[in-house]
Design an enzyme around this catalytic site. Sequence first.
Site: not given
Length: 716
Positions: A87, A223, A651
Amino acid sequence: MKRIFVLFFGLCLLFQSSAIADEGMWLPSLVHKLNEGDMKKMGLELSAEEIYSINNSSLKDAIVALDRGSCTGELISSQGLLLTNHHCGFGEIQAHSSVEHDYLKDGFWAKTKADELPNPGKTVSFLIRVEDVTDQVLEGLDEELSFNERKSTIQKRAFEIQKEATKDTHYDSKVQSLLKGNRYYLFVYETFRDVRLVGAPPKSIGKFGGDTDNWMWPRHTGDFTLFRVYCGPDGKPADYSEDNVPYEPKHHLPISLKGYEDGDFAMVMGYPGSTNRYKSSFGIEFTMNGTNQARIDARGEKLEILKGYMGTSQKAGIQYASKHARSSNYYKYSIGQNKGLKALRVIENKKAIEKEFTNWVNADSERKAKYGKALDLIEEAYEDTRDEEAYEYLVETMVRGPEIFYFSYGAKGLYEALKQDNQERIKSNAEQLKAELDEFFKDYDAATDAKVTGALLKVYDENVISAYLPTFFNLVKTKYKGDFDAFASKMFEKTVFADKATLSEFLAKPKLKTLQKDMAFQTALEVFDMMSILGSKMNETTEQLLTGRRLFVAGLMEMDKDKKFYPDANSTMRLTYGKVGDYVPRDGVHYSYFTTLKGYIEKEIPGDIEFDVPAKLKELYYAKDYGQYADADGTLHTCFITNNDITGGNSGSPVINGNGELIGVAFDGNWEAMSGDLAFEPELQKCINVDIRFVLWTIDKFAGATHLIDEMTIVK
């Protein structure tokens, strides 16, 4: 409430006792002083010098801030190979995708370095050093100075410190306020500007579970994305060039295939964006009823419209994939945070702390003189929240909501030049706008934006007092009888900004009269005028609010002298440490600390946008072809959880074991502890990570990109 225009960027106090070692976002430069002993008791085998060092290579040299802090990445080879979240690279993957080459759907794997894709504007920043400059910044300052005098002095001193720190170098630096203006630190960075896309799994792996699984555990999402950092032949940062070479980092992370067990030590290093752990009870109330509610109301409407358009064709799905992902992430976050704040009684807990602080202050006349006004100043700033509520709704419904207003407002410079008949400026502004057309219209559908505009203007009208309605709302209610969809439809019909060809024709021969009559442009002027008005109103109490928060934090540090303090996140490098472990989210429910590929298969919904499973992945699963990436139990672990303290910006952060080896990549928090940015919950708060073995298995077995595995340092 009249609040500072950029209040939400403020820093707040955080503290902990040594008994709760998993809470805290610590400056790596202070680990030797504050944390090393606790970390070694929990399983750390490294020294503080091996984590953060100025003179020798250390873990910090393998960790980077992507785009100056939007995400984190880590170097995993001596050839500049960089690992982060899917992402975090989603925008670049989408930008390179087309119907002919749908990298979102099919994935992307560069077979050679020559096949790696450049990404203009993307950067990675390495931390060079951190220095405590509090004494230099605050020397001689006292409460007798006015707010503006204090602010001006601090700014001048910070500028001089930055200038001295980077002279004769290509580094950049920033002096940042920590602990609400009670501490100041200098951060020096080296930023690289040539970052190329190397590999990404299809979104059926990288975004598996979509919005449904977002913020949820158990999770099975792969991810991750791979980039590579390039530099000039001299090893220094350079703009993209075919002559550039892969960057050789001072340190890259070795990768462990040994896995982890319940209770194992784990640390996370990265660039967390923003926390407000010591925001007052007054501030928490506004976050719930103002900021979060505006986001929920506006984005809920917008996402439904975008989803409808995306389902019409493959092209539409590619166009709006990144936009939908950006909007949906914090839409769901806001819902979860409000739920968590209520369930954990955060406001009540904040009030209890404030009562304790007040009693401590009032028990001593000297303390009362020094800190007595702190909470009063903060409370006064929250007396009337209508200004801030209107601002939040304005941003969500007209600035971040429709694209037409922000885009057309970009012509204001041209508008002013036309009014002055300044031919040089007219030409310059027109050329600047022309340069933006291809990028904007590539992923834009005017009919969809018109639907978003009508829906969100209605949301604003229903939630904001009449005093803060831009004047065009009167036109909607009279000429269009309150029909915002009809107004939006007419505006898009009449504007030059909704169609590339029409806008190009206008920019070739721009006329003042065209902009004076253009509905979208004139409406945008009103939108941003109202934004300025609201910003000015909120700035009226800047002095009392910031002074109150600084004094409150200073008082808390004095009140709890035996406790360790750590600053809120502010996109500077932090280290958090904790353990791998399971949790009980509610009565009768127990969650294991890891998931396996079996759960991925169990979630399959063939053809579904969120839960489709690639055919090759199923083939590998049923053949149990896990290779060297299988756990000792024979399964392929997909994700795992730890109790590390993270937030947005983390992240892509590496999850590192006690030996300094990479075991996973952080990518999410859990639903039950969405209040974490405002109040850490030690029993519930979890960091969700993709297992590094699942990452390598996907690269090797699924994608066949074994050449990338070969350049990594693998520890078995």
